[in-house]
Design an enzyme around this catalytic site. Structure first.
Site, PDB file in Angstrom:
ATOM      1  N   THR A 188      -1.150   3.338  -4.892  1.00  0.00           N
ATOM      2  CA  THR A 188       0.276   3.501  -5.093  1.00  0.00           C
ATOM      3  C   THR A 188       0.589   3.998  -6.497  1.00  0.00           C
ATOM      4  OG1 THR A 188       2.414   2.422  -4.698  1.00  0.00           O
ATOM      5  CG2 THR A 188       0.727   1.125  -5.845  1.00  0.00           C
ATOM      6  N   VAL A 201       0.845  -1.195   0.000  1.00  0.00           N
ATOM      7  CA  VAL A 201       0.000   0.000   0.000  1.00  0.00           C
ATOM      8  C   VAL A 201       0.879   1.244   0.000  1.00  0.00           C
ATOM      9  CG1 VAL A 201      -0.216  -0.044   2.538  1.00  0.00           C
ATOM     10  CG2 VAL A 201      -1.900   1.196   1.170  1.00  0.00           C
ATOM     11  N   SER A 202       0.572   2.198  -0.878  1.00  0.00           N
ATOM     12  CA  SER A 202       1.255   3.478  -0.949  1.00  0.00           C
ATOM     13  C   SER A 202       2.760   3.264  -1.178  1.00  0.00           C
ATOM     14  CB  SER A 202       0.964   4.278   0.322  1.00  0.00           C
ATOM     15  OG  SER A 202       1.298   5.634   0.165  1.00  0.00           O
ATOM     16  N   TRP A 203       3.620   3.739  -0.273  1.00  0.00           N
ATOM     17  CA  TRP A 203       5.064   3.508  -0.411  1.00  0.00           C
ATOM     18  C   TRP A 203       5.349   2.019  -0.540  1.00  0.00           C
ATOM     19  CZ3 TRP A 203       8.862   0.813   2.114  1.00  0.00           C
ATOM     20  CH2 TRP A 203      10.184   1.218   1.959  1.00  0.00           C
TER      21      TRP A 203
END
Length: 274
Positions: free
Chosen positions: A120, A94-96
């Protein structure tokens, strides 16, 4: 605590001792986030194992002594899987952590069955989010001051709570533990100049890209770019979903995960397995 790749890391596992028809999920968390932040997701998928670890300097993992990058941390993650006796996993980030998940799948294709990318981007070649949200995100108070986080939650993450469970926001804030300054800086440094975009056409894994259409940090267009660049990708958009739609749209998100991960193996996957 486990020693892997020359680092000491706090590792959490769920249900690896139970027989399952499904491979475990290797999960890469968002920047500065500790295991507890995403632990509820592991609890919502009781039919499969789960592996997650705190990045150096986050949660309860000790501070990093030297910087790292996606290549070295993917290798470290593979060492953790080796110690746990796992030779095949579904990879999720998730995300980074979605960037880390992409890199891991490209670097360790033999260990990766399917790939799930949540809120992401393809790295440095991304469409930036709302400046107001990015400014709040850069403020370390979001980790150490629950009042600040509560006041700016909507600006930071956007979206509406589809499940109508306002208490989930307070629960999420209560699970956060601030990273160390060095740990946070090294996470930012790790992705400096990194992009997966040139390699994505060679990604051979079945991939689910999950995005919220009201994400203030990672706009939806970034998910469209990922889904168009990865040959076997499909895009799932959560209406009214912000950056934390895994939390606010929990039931919907878990249903989409199960639908994707439990689908029969494709011909290409069977050929690779053979």
């Amino acid at each position: 605590m486990m020693e892997a790749g020359g680092r000491t890391l706090r590792v959490a596992t769920w249900r690896l001792d139970k027989k399952s028809e499904h491979p475990p999920i290797l999960f890469f968390n968002g920047i500065g986030a500790n295991i507890e932040a995403v632990a509820p997701l592991a609890e919502q998928l009781p039919e499969r194992g789960f592996v997650m670890f705190d990045m150096p300097g986050t949660g309860e993992s000790p501070d990093p002594t030297v910087p790292y990058n996606p290549f070295t941390m993917s290798w470290t993650a593979s060492q953790i899987l080796d110690q746990l006796g796992l030779d095949l996993v579904d990879v999720m980030g998730v995300s980074w952590g979605g960037a880390m998940a992409q890199h891991f799948a490209l670097q360790h294709p033999g260990v990766t069955r399917r790939l799930v990318l949540v809120a992401t981007t393809a790295g440095m070649l991304m469409v930036p989010g709302n400046p107001a949200a990015l400014t709040k995100m850069a403020n370390p108070r979001r980790y150490i001051d629950p009042k600040f986080m509560n006041e700016h939650f909507q600006t930071l993450y956007g979206g509406v709570d589809r499940d109508g469970a306002k208490h989930q926001k307070d629960s999420h804030i209560g699970r956060l533990k601030p990273p160390s300054p060095r740990g946070y800086f090294y996470q930012l440094l790790a992705m400096l100049g990194w992009t997966s975009l040139p390699a994505l056409p060679f990604m051979s894994k079945e991939t689910l890209v999950m995005m919220g259409d009201e994400d203030q940090i990672v706009p939806l267009i970034n998910g469209r770019i990922l889904a168009s660049a990865i040959p076997n990708a499909r895009l799932e958009v959560f209406k009214g979903g912000g950056h934390l739609f895994l939390l606010t749209h929990a039931d919907e998100s878990v249903a989409a995960l199960r639908d994707f991960l439990d689908a029969p193996d494709t011909d290409a996957e069977r050929r690779r397995a053979a």
